[in-house]
Design an enzyme around this catalytic site. Structure first.
Site, PDB file in Angstrom:
ATOM      1  CG  ASP A  91      66.605  32.432  68.205  1.00 33.24           C
ATOM      2  OD1 ASP A  91      66.952  33.535  67.780  1.00 33.24           O
ATOM      3  OD2 ASP A  91      65.779  31.700  67.613  1.00 33.24           O
ATOM      4  CG  HIS A 145      68.099  43.228  68.110  1.00 29.84           C
ATOM      5  ND1 HIS A 145      66.728  43.337  68.026  1.00 29.84           N
ATOM      6  CD2 HIS A 145      68.561  44.497  68.189  1.00 29.84           C
ATOM      7  CE1 HIS A 145      66.393  44.625  68.023  1.00 29.84           C
ATOM      8  NE2 HIS A 145      67.496  45.349  68.122  1.00 29.84           N
TER       9      HIS A 145
HETATM   10  C1  GDG Z   1      67.106  38.388  65.341  1.00 32.61           C
HETATM   11  C2  GDG Z   1      67.559  37.423  66.449  1.00 32.61           C
HETATM   12  C3  GDG Z   1      65.595  38.119  67.810  1.00 32.61           C
HETATM   13  C4  GDG Z   1      59.869  35.153  58.896  1.00 32.61           C
HETATM   14  N1  GDG Z   1      59.441  34.597  57.741  1.00 32.61           N
HETATM   15  C5  GDG Z   1      58.771  35.525  57.074  1.00 32.61           C
HETATM   16  C6  GDG Z   1      58.773  36.679  57.843  1.00 32.61           C
HETATM   17  N2  GDG Z   1      59.470  36.424  58.949  1.00 32.61           N
HETATM   18  C7  GDG Z   1      59.741  37.361  60.059  1.00 32.61           C
HETATM   19  C8  GDG Z   1      59.008  36.898  61.299  1.00 32.61           C
HETATM   20  C9  GDG Z   1      59.864  37.451  62.418  1.00 32.61           C
HETATM   21  C10 GDG Z   1      61.253  37.551  61.806  1.00 32.61           C
HETATM   22  O1  GDG Z   1      61.120  37.313  60.398  1.00 32.61           O
HETATM   23  C11 GDG Z   1      62.194  36.498  62.378  1.00 32.61           C
HETATM   24  O2  GDG Z   1      62.536  36.904  63.659  1.00 32.61           O
HETATM   25  P1  GDG Z   1      63.245  35.944  64.721  1.00 32.61           P
HETATM   26  O3  GDG Z   1      63.234  36.627  66.033  1.00 32.61           O
HETATM   27  O4  GDG Z   1      62.552  34.627  64.767  1.00 32.61           O
HETATM   28  O5  GDG Z   1      64.715  35.688  64.177  1.00 32.61           O
HETATM   29  P2  GDG Z   1      65.932  36.562  63.521  1.00 32.61           P
HETATM   30  O6  GDG Z   1      65.602  36.983  62.146  1.00 32.61           O
HETATM   31  O7  GDG Z   1      67.137  35.680  63.642  1.00 32.61           O
HETATM   32  O8  GDG Z   1      66.094  37.869  64.457  1.00 32.61           O
HETATM   33  C12 GDG Z   1      66.363  36.930  67.233  1.00 32.61           C
HETATM   34  C13 GDG Z   1      65.303  39.154  66.736  1.00 32.61           C
HETATM   35  O9  GDG Z   1      66.484  39.519  66.026  1.00 32.61           O
HETATM   36  C14 GDG Z   1      64.680  40.422  67.331  1.00 32.61           C
HETATM   37  O10 GDG Z   1      65.454  40.952  68.366  1.00 32.61           O
HETATM   38  O11 GDG Z   1      64.369  37.629  68.323  1.00 32.61           O
HETATM   39  O12 GDG Z   1      66.782  36.076  68.276  1.00 32.61           O
HETATM   40  O13 GDG Z   1      68.277  36.313  65.898  1.00 32.61           O
HETATM   41  O14 GDG Z   1      59.442  38.730  62.773  1.00 32.61           O
HETATM   42  O15 GDG Z   1      57.703  37.415  61.247  1.00 32.61           O
HETATM   43  N3  GDG Z   1      58.133  37.785  57.465  1.00 32.61           N
HETATM   44  C15 GDG Z   1      57.447  37.733  56.276  1.00 32.61           C
HETATM   45  N4  GDG Z   1      57.452  36.642  55.455  1.00 32.61           N
HETATM   46  C16 GDG Z   1      58.083  35.522  55.805  1.00 32.61           C
HETATM   47  O16 GDG Z   1      58.092  34.544  55.060  1.00 32.61           O
HETATM   48  N5  GDG Z   1      56.742  38.814  55.906  1.00 32.61           N
END
Ligand code: GDG
Length: 503
Positions: free
Chosen positions: A383, A171
């Site tokens: 990312d 990921h």
């Molecule tokens: C890793 C990789 C890759 C955020 N704030 C809240 C909340 N979220 C959820 C979002 C989103 C997730 O958290 C964050 O996902 P990201 O992809 O932006 O980043 P990482 O956590 O670093 O994820 C990344 C991912 O894995 C998938 O392969 O894209 O590059 O680093 O889904 O919705 N959810 C809730 N409250 C919040 O305040 N409920």
């Protein structure tokens, strides 16, 4: 894989979370997120099992097993736990996974703590996962391992009597050779990965970095084919290696954004920001997300373009993460210092430039912010994908939202045509992008967001699971847009160099 063959998913955390309430025993809550939503129907159909750490220690596992057994009956597929000792949680999870692999794979070599104890714990925990997987699976089952915590599982499985077919999805990014070679265990880890039958990366950038490492560090291996899935041959074995950009459950986000509850919250947000554009940032607390760079760019935009003052507000949510690691504490201090400085410099009666929150929102609040915001500002320094950018676009029901996206986010490979791209290290570039987004004519905003939404609607999380499993069966994957031939308006080769090349 035929339908009769079962699917076994392994990830560091289980999709169910266990909490012990004094006097009441274990309370189970369901994990959410696109991956869980997409895998659950497949697991039910394939009599599947999900194996992971339920957040409890090894001693508590026998007690927790019966809770997991009951939960399995309820959710329609089996969940099985792997226990970690508190020491392993320190050394395997906070140590090797998050102080070696995470920083190195995100180009933060100076943040790495190459402690050999961490590596030994990593091997031990991967071995334990393999043991549980072997116990819970049959030779015909397909084992799909998720993410950087479990890169050695296939090798550990291969040392057991009967072979399993395995796939792995990373990921996070895979680093370029000159960074990967800094890892003291580079040869062993690379060879470990080559025990999987299919290895999936988020983008061509990551896949190409991996192939380059293999060609340099494992010269007995040959690479054949080109296109989205290539074949790496090691003696008689073939490892398929491809790029599969992870996605979201588009309809779920769009439908939730249209719900009454979210619409009411959107109306409330708009009334709280009268006549102002909301620029939204949603990031886990992490140095890879470039939050200080975003704040500096926003500051410069306000200074350079005074017309933006009182007309825009940055709403920045920072989600607590890995607070036990000192670097995470330091980045939080840095963010809060900058927020204080910018607020002190620009706040006027009736207008606050930055609304900063350190915490979590419930899902409705998150989706309401996505829908209410005019701009989503993503300035990751590196990312894997960045799902926030896709979720914002799916929830952007008014259709006129603008996505400002870092060149170094995996999502850029798919969305480079229609997002405004920024180099987050270039503070002037970020400031200019903010000004461009704030002043972009409505027609252009709608056209760009329309195309982004079409793309992520078509290539959603169900599509992603399907193409990965098809690749595992060696089937034809059809066409998809993320590997199309678009060339952005930049010098030839530029996007190969920054890593978001589209082909
Ligand atoms: C890793 C990789 C890759 C955020 N704030 C809240 C909340 N979220 C959820 C979002 C989103 C997730 O958290 C964050 O996902 P990201 O992809 O932006 O980043 P990482 O956590 O670093 O994820 C990344 C991912 O894995 C998938 O392969 O894209 O590059 O680093 O889904 O919705 N959810 C809730 N409250 C919040 O305040 N409920």
């Amino acid at each position: 894989m035929t339908v009769a063959e079962r699917l076994i998913v392994a990830s560091n955390r289980l999709p169910v979370v266990l909490d012990r309430t004094p006097g009441e025993g274990w309370k189970v809550s369901r994990g959410s997120g696109g991956l869980v939503t997409a895998l659950e129907p497949v697991l039910r159909e394939r009599e599947g099992t999900w194996i992971g750490w339920p957040g409890v220690s090894e001693d508590e596992l026998p007690e927790v097993d019966s809770v997991l057994e009951r939960e399995s009956g309820r959710i329609g597929y089996r969940v099985r736990g792997v226990g970690l000792t508190p020491r392993e949680e320190e050394d395997f999870y906070l140590g090797f996974s998050n102080q070696v692999i995470w920083p190195l794979f995100h180009d933060f070599q100076t943040q790495c703590n190459f402690d050999p104890t961490f590596w030994r714990a990593y091997r031990e925990v991967n071995r334990r996962f393999a043991k549980v997987i072997a116990r819970e699976s049959a030779p015909n089952d397909f084992i799909w391992v998720q993410d950087y915590h479990l890169m050695s599982v296939a090798e550990e499985l291969s040392q057991r009597p009967s072979r399993r077919r395995t796939g792995f999805f990373l990921h996070i990014p895979f680093p370029p050779l000159d960074l990967f070679v800094k890892l003291p265990w580079r040869f062993t880890l690379l060879r470990s990965l080559l025990h999987y039958d299919l290895i999936g990366f988020q983008t061509a950038r990551d896949r190409n970095n991996f192939i380059h490492c293999v060609q340099t560090l494992a010269p007995d291996v040959t690479v054949e084919g080109e296109g989205r899935v290539v074949e790496v041959r090691i003696g008689e074995r073939v490892v398929r290696v491809g790029a599969f950009p992870i996605a979201i459950d588009f309809d779920e986000f769009a439908d939730s954004a249209a719900s009454n509850a979210v619409s009411e919250r959107v109306a409330r947000l708009w009334s709280e920001f009268p006549g102002r554009q909301i620029i939204l940032g949603v990031d886990r607390l992490d140095y890879s997300k470039g939050i200080p760079h975003k704040l500096q760019g926003f500051r410069l935009a306000l200074e350079r373009y005074p017309s933006l003052q009182e007309k825009v507000s940055l709403v920045q949510l920072v989600i607590p993460s890995r607070e036990d690691i000192p670097e995470y504490h330091a980045i939080r201090t840095e963010i809060e210092r900058l927020v204080g400085r910018i607020s002190g410099e620009f706040t006027r009666p009736g207008w606050v430039p930055i609304h900063y929150q350190y915490g979590r929102w419930d899902r409705e609040e998150l989706i309401a912010h996505y829908r209410a915001a005019r701009i989503n500002l993503v300035t990751s320094l590196k990312d894997g994908m960045n799902l926030v950018a896709k979720e914002f676009s799916a929830a952007s029901l008014e259709g006129d939202g603008v996505l400002i996206l870092s060149e170094y986010a995996g999502a850029t490979a798919q969305l480079q045509q229609d997002a405004i791209l920024v180099n987050p290290y270039d503070v002037e570039d970020v400031a200019e992008a903010i000004h461009t987004a704030c002043t972009m004519p409505e027609e252009e905003r709608r056209a760009r967001m329309g195309r982004i939404r079409d793309k992520i609607r078509k290539e959603d999380i169900f599509w992603w699971v399907d193409v990965f499993l098809k690749a595992a069966r060696g089937e034809d994957l059809g066409e998809w847009s993320s590997l199309d031939a678009y060339q952005p308006p930049a010098p030839p080769g530029f996007f190969d160099a920054v890593g978001t090349a589209s082909s």
